[in-house]
Scaffold this motif. Structure first.
Motif, PDB file in Angstrom:
ATOM      1  N   ASP A 131       0.726  -1.293  -0.076  1.00 23.28           N
ATOM      2  CA  ASP A 131       0.251   0.007   0.181  1.00 23.28           C
ATOM      3  C   ASP A 131       1.013   1.171  -0.044  1.00 23.28           C
ATOM      4  O   ASP A 131       1.892   1.271   0.434  1.00 23.28           O
ATOM      5  N   CYS A 132       0.348   2.314  -0.560  1.00 14.48           N
ATOM      6  CA  CYS A 132       1.087   3.698  -0.689  1.00 14.48           C
ATOM      7  C   CYS A 132       0.842   4.218   0.642  1.00 14.48           C
ATOM      8  O   CYS A 132      -0.048   4.517   1.368  1.00 14.48           O
ATOM      9  N   SER A 139       1.606  11.659  -1.285  1.00 17.78           N
ATOM     10  CA  SER A 139       2.669  11.482  -2.197  1.00 17.78           C
ATOM     11  C   SER A 139       2.331  11.553  -3.492  1.00 17.78           C
ATOM     12  O   SER A 139       3.218  11.689  -4.282  1.00 17.78           O
ATOM     13  N   CYS A 140       1.182  11.314  -4.170  1.00 18.91           N
ATOM     14  CA  CYS A 140       0.846  11.767  -5.364  1.00 18.91           C
ATOM     15  C   CYS A 140       1.078  13.559  -5.676  1.00 18.91           C
ATOM     16  O   CYS A 140       1.698  13.803  -6.750  1.00 18.91           O
ATOM     17  N   ASN A 152      -2.933   4.124 -11.049  1.00 14.97           N
ATOM     18  CA  ASN A 152      -2.893   3.341 -12.309  1.00 14.97           C
ATOM     19  C   ASN A 152      -1.360   2.945 -12.593  1.00 14.97           C
ATOM     20  O   ASN A 152      -1.102   1.909 -12.924  1.00 14.97           O
ATOM     21  N   GLN A 153      -0.679   3.841 -12.386  1.00  9.30           N
ATOM     22  CA  GLN A 153       1.024   3.357 -12.790  1.00  9.30           C
ATOM     23  C   GLN A 153       1.489   2.653 -11.558  1.00  9.30           C
ATOM     24  O   GLN A 153       2.165   1.674 -11.911  1.00  9.30           O
ATOM     25  N   VAL A 154       1.268   2.908 -10.458  1.00  9.70           N
ATOM     26  CA  VAL A 154       1.450   2.261  -9.269  1.00  9.70           C
ATOM     27  C   VAL A 154       0.843   0.796  -9.592  1.00  9.70           C
ATOM     28  O   VAL A 154       1.885  -0.159  -9.504  1.00  9.70           O
ATOM     29  N   MET A 183       6.680   6.606  -5.812  1.00  5.59           N
ATOM     30  CA  MET A 183       5.467   6.341  -4.971  1.00  5.59           C
ATOM     31  C   MET A 183       6.380   5.566  -3.683  1.00  5.59           C
ATOM     32  O   MET A 183       6.604   4.345  -4.020  1.00  5.59           O
ATOM     33  N   PRO A 184       6.435   6.016  -2.568  1.00  5.88           N
ATOM     34  CA  PRO A 184       6.762   5.278  -1.319  1.00  5.88           C
ATOM     35  C   PRO A 184       5.580   4.216  -0.923  1.00  5.88           C
ATOM     36  O   PRO A 184       4.456   4.622  -0.487  1.00  5.88           O
TER      37      PRO A 184
END
Lengths: 415, 143
Positions: free
Chosen positions: A6-7, A13-14, A82-84, A131-132
């Motif tokens: 999970d982000c 972060s975004c 979506n990229q994540v 993204m962490p």
């Protein structure tokens, strides 16, 4: 084994992805209409800024600490998410996207050291998306959730693998039962009533006995806490059973025509979501209310049984308008209204009946064309008259970040 | 990437045929030509190798003039691409996004314009390579 990735403070972060100057700084994101705080960076949390607190109350504190404040930019968050998710799919052939910022990955038959694999996932997400993330790995979904929770507490690592009973029991003894996946506040109270306070006490309890006081789901949770897999990955998410679009207004509404315009927009937005999951709706729910904190509080709602299952924006608008006309009361200052689509069924399972009216083929084609145009040329390129001509979501967004991923004008600038 | 592009929405709306019945019936043989239709060229596919790690940015200024990157060019930046010697990269320096040439051997970030001196990478905590510029796109027709 199952991984839960999970982000960390996803929305914040975004906002930091294209703003390296804001990484490591106190940053928060506000809900729609800039109402309350919905995401805080680690640094903002360290300033004791509470979660879900009303923004206006905290303004002085935020200014004092020079906290960077953003209005929610869900378009940006959706694109980054979506990229994540695309990057995470590289790590397992079988995944379940659980929310905008969480994904379960099946790591069964995966060779090699799980700790190293978790670190590889984490490092890739940082390098490829900035993204962490936290990674928890364990034999069941429920345990991987716990592992992820533990990962957050481990400084500069954010990775935890619970591969032996010794490890997960050590953790369970230190966590209250409400930290267990699926144990909400109601169940927590019930479990405390029968003397279960920690995750460990739940794990050690007799499943059949606990079930008598709770449900079969808790029985499964207990098995999962002991490393038995009972809840499988849902690779194809079930279509939503209901769709709601509701908003609080930036300014209170007294005129019927304004309310009609809003309700039309929400009906259209809900219908778009309905068509995106290829479903029909049979029941419409419309509500409106004034502020609870003012005199003459008024709230009302209506449920409309539709003549046939439909996904046509025009049909949904006309019934939503009929409903809101019934609900409207002169002199009331409305601050919120919404539209709900209930009783949904998938279009592919729909059986037509010669003797009952149904949505026409023309409707289907028109709606498909409408959706395609709005997808290709941007939202609101083609709208329905009842929505009115001013922007769809007239809400307070005073601190919106640029559309880095969705507008040519707003791309990041590199010197 | 979207595969269904509507080139002329008006034409599509006009071409909607009204059916005899209001429910859909699929019948008849598909055209044999369908098997031979190839997709038209997709620039996204050509320019973007890793969609999940790629972003677009505008170049500003002339610090990379001598390698042909000018003010107003569109940059396609891939975070996953290899950071090899001589790669054009986007770096975050002191919180700002900057375009430079990566000199791995001498641990430096170079410009392509004598007005901009090289930057030493060694020992700089505030410096991070964000991604690699895989293409730059320049508009030549100034209409």
């Amino acid at each position: 084994m199952i991984a839960l990735v999970d982000c960390n403070a996803c929305y914040v972060s975004c906002e930091q992805v294209f703003r390296p100057d804001l990484r490591g700084k106190p940053v928060i994101v506000l809900s729609n209409n800039d109402g309350c705080i919905i995401a805080r960076s680690k640094e903002a949390r360290a300033l004791d800024i509470p979660d879900l607190a009303p923004y206006f109350k905290l303004k002085p504190l935020l200014q004092k600490h020079k906290v960077k404040v953003f209005s929610a930019n869900f378009r940006l968050y959706g694109d980054i998410s979506n990229q994540v998710m695309e990057n995470l799919r590289l790590f397992s052939p079988s995944v379940e996207q659980y929310s905008i910022d969480e994904m379960f990955l099946s790591l069964d038959h995966m060779p090699g050291d799980m700790n190293e694999y978790a670190l590889k996932i984490k490092n890739t997400l940082w390098r490829h998306v900035r993204m962490p993330v936290g990674v928890g790995i364990a034999p069941s979904k429920t345990l991987s959730k716990l592992a992820n929770h533990a990962a957050k507490k481990i400084k500069n690592n954010n990775v935890a693998v619970l591969d032996t009973a010794e490890k997960w029991q050590w953790l369970q003894k230190r966590l209250p039962v409400n930290k267990v996946w699926g144990i909400g506040s109601k169940l927590t109270r019930r479990l405390e009533g029968i003397g279960i306070r920690s995750a460990y006490e739940l794990a050690q309890a007799d499943p059949k006995w606990v079930r008598r006081f709770t449900s079969v789901n808790v029985e499964k949770t207990i098995e999962e806490l002991n490393g038995q897999r009972c809840i499988e990955l849902e690779e194809m998410p079930e279509p939503k059973k209901e769709i709601f679009v509701t908003r609080s207004f930036a300014h209170k509404i007294e005129k019927l025509e304004d309310l009609l315009r809003h309700v039309s927009r929400y009906a259209v937005a809900a219908a778009e979501k309905l068509r995106a999951q290829d479903s029909y709706c049979q029941t419409l729910y419309v509500f409106a209310h004034t502020s609870r904190f003012h005199e003459n509080y008024y709230a009302n709602s209506l449920v409309v049984q539709l003549p046939y299952p439909t996904s046509d924006s025009r049909t949904l608008i006309s019934f939503a308008r009929l409903a809101i006309k019934q609900i409207y009361r002169k002199g009331c200052k409305f601050n919120k209204c919404g539209v709900g689509l209930l009783d949904l069924r998938e279009r592919r399972f729909y059986q037509s009946d010669l003797f009952r009216p149904e949505q026409s083929c023309k409707s289907e084609a028109l709606m498909t064309a409408l959706d395609r145009i709005n997808y290709r040329y941007g939202r609101d390129t083609v709208t329905i008259g009842a929505e009115g001509l001013t922007g769809r979501w007239t809400m307070k967004q005073h601190r919106l970040s640029p559309s880095y991923t969705s507008s040519w004008r707003d791309l990041p600038v590199v010197r | 990437m979207p595969l269904t592009h509507i080139h002329n929405p008006a034409a599509l709306l006009q071409s909607l045929k009204l059916p005899l019945f209001s429910s859909k019936v699929s019948a008849g043989f598909p055209s044999a030509a369908d098997d031979f239709i190839e997709r038209s060229l997709d620039l996204n596919e050509f320019l973007i190798k890793h969609p999940a790690s790629t972003f677009f940015a505008w170049a500003q200024g002339e610090s990379l003039r001598d390698i042909g990157i000018h003010d107003g060019d569109l940059l396609i930046v891939d975070r996953a691409a290899a950071r090899s010697q001589g790669a054009v990269v986007v770096a975050a320096i002191d919180g700002e996004l900057t375009c430079k040439i990566l000199d791995v051997r001498h641990k430096k970030l170079l410009s392509a314009n004598p007005d901009y001196p090289p930057i030493e990478v060694a020992g700089r905590e505030d410096l991070l390579i964000e991604g690699v510029v895989v293409y730059s796109i320049r508009k030549h027709h100034r209409a």
